[in-house]
Design an enzyme around this catalytic site. Sequence first.
Site, PDB file in Angstrom:
ATOM      1  N   HIS A 256       0.828  -1.055  -0.029  1.00  0.00           N
ATOM      2  CA  HIS A 256      -0.068   0.063   0.173  1.00  0.00           C
ATOM      3  C   HIS A 256       1.047   1.313  -0.082  1.00  0.00           C
ATOM      4  CE1 HIS A 256      -3.355  -2.575   2.198  1.00  0.00           C
ATOM      5  NE2 HIS A 256      -3.167  -2.921   0.969  1.00  0.00           N
TER       6      HIS A 256
ATOM      7  N   HIS B 156      -9.064  -2.332  -5.276  1.00  0.00           N
ATOM      8  CA  HIS B 156      -7.982  -2.508  -4.237  1.00  0.00           C
ATOM      9  C   HIS B 156      -6.970  -3.491  -4.988  1.00  0.00           C
ATOM     10  CE1 HIS B 156      -5.808  -2.528  -0.429  1.00  0.00           C
ATOM     11  NE2 HIS B 156      -5.721  -3.885  -0.807  1.00  0.00           N
TER      12      HIS B 156
ATOM     13  N   HIS C 269      -0.947 -11.420  -4.251  1.00  0.00           N
ATOM     14  CA  HIS C 269       0.531 -11.081  -4.184  1.00  0.00           C
ATOM     15  C   HIS C 269       1.366 -12.042  -4.712  1.00  0.00           C
ATOM     16  CE1 HIS C 269      -0.754  -7.838  -1.717  1.00  0.00           C
ATOM     17  NE2 HIS C 269      -1.306  -8.210  -1.045  1.00  0.00           N
TER      18      HIS C 269
ATOM     19  N   ASP D  10      -2.838  -2.916  -5.363  1.00  0.00           N
ATOM     20  CA  ASP D  10      -1.952  -4.059  -4.874  1.00  0.00           C
ATOM     21  C   ASP D  10      -0.986  -4.154  -6.209  1.00  0.00           C
ATOM     22  OD1 ASP D  10      -2.937  -4.415  -2.536  1.00  0.00           O
ATOM     23  OD2 ASP D  10      -3.951  -6.205  -2.584  1.00  0.00           O
TER      24      ASP D  10
ATOM     25  N   HIS E 141      41.724  13.724 -39.421  1.00  0.00           N
ATOM     26  CA  HIS E 141      41.930  12.492 -38.638  1.00  0.00           C
ATOM     27  C   HIS E 141      41.396  11.270 -39.311  1.00  0.00           C
ATOM     28  CE1 HIS E 141      41.783   9.829 -35.210  1.00  0.00           C
ATOM     29  NE2 HIS E 141      42.878  10.269 -34.968  1.00  0.00           N
TER      30      HIS E 141
END
EC number: 4.2.1.59
Length: 464
Positions: A79, A261, A288, A265, A366
């Site tokens: 959170h 929600h 999760h 997450d 060069h």
Amino acid sequence: MRVKQHTIKKQVTVSGVGLHTGVISNMTFLPAPPNHGYKFQRIDIEGMPIIDADVDNVVDVSRGTTLEQSGARVFTVEHVLAALVGLEIDNVLIQLDGPEPPILDGSSIQFIEALDQAGIEEQNALRRFFEIPESISYRDPSREVEMAALPLDDYRVTVMVDYNSPVLGSQHASITDISQFRSEIASCRTFCFLHELEMLYNQNLIKGGDLNNAIVVVDRVVEEKELAHLAKMFNKEKVEVRKEGILNNVDLRYKNEPARHKLLDVVGDLALVGRPLKAQILAARPGHAANVAFAKKIKRAMEKAGPSHIPYYDPKLPPVMDIAQISNILPHRYPFQLLDKVIYLDDTVVAGVKNVTMNEPFFMGHFPNNPVMPGVLQVEAMAQTGGILVLSTVDDPENYWTYFLGIENCKFRKMVIPGDTLVFKCELLAPIRRGIAKMKGEAYVGNTLVCEAVMTASIVRKES
């Protein structure tokens, strides 16, 4: 999306009880320098160990995301991280005097309100986005979980949840721009089912739960005896079931608050990849464990794309300093002004860009039939980049000269030719003392180191 990195202007503290540990803690957000990222610090443990917010430090995903490093743990970080991502804050040190951030109301909104109080400050560094190069997917058939990251020049997230529950049904939530997180997602609280409560309680979890920081979904007939037991467990006078199938602890803020929600997450857990993402994220039935496994796949793709210590250059992004600003600081002019842009600048590190084109004046003499940028000019361009770093330490850089004092351990590892873009990185090896600066310089073309040297310079006021 913000182009430059951001931190907070001042420290701010949030206090409260942890959801699972039940321990009261004070959590303090502190400003941090560019490229610091998100780090937690357990100030209640001897040595005050730092815990990087890194997906490879995840050690537990049971009802929350737990990090561990150097023997120290921080529980339920998602959170807090979601709030930081939602505000597009890149660099913060988060000090805790306990094992877990406060759960507060079970959402991210109070963290956002605290960070608003601290104020947000822009930094002299471009954000190093990871743009998903091709589709990255994750599946867990046993849980019917599917997640995907698709290429997109933005950050969008869509989530679907379906728990075969007559109360929740199938729910969707999405944001099409990360700026919508604050108003659409941040206030959405965590949730669980009634039948999970006692199981979680018996597993020594939700010690800080009091029915005010979670939505409890009731998807079956509940007897008065069980409700009385729940009331006693959570020190409530009475617990009732609402018609819509949730306990009487809270009112829903949105009809699809559980799905919103879950999106919160996902945003918090994906912060653990370590860089802001540009992608379309699609997630069906995420949790999760799936979020973390998916984040690990994204991090592996990120590592495959190139080392993180090489300065990140995206020509689409505006520079920290353009050629006009560089000309106001450095005295060099054509044909000896060899720095086109500054793309990163902090107290100890600077990064700049030189676009090598065929019409450079040195190619005329060069190796005219074999155009190769002279090594001494690569070092000079690198030194001019370092000059920006050294002169940024004084208030009036236009009144100073920067002189070379020495070059050590100089190596040329690959030829630089027309069409190459040189990206320089110079880092101080010690604090500047008495106007003397010593720094390590590196030059890259893509991910290839082409030149490196240790340089010493002196800054001298012009009237001297």
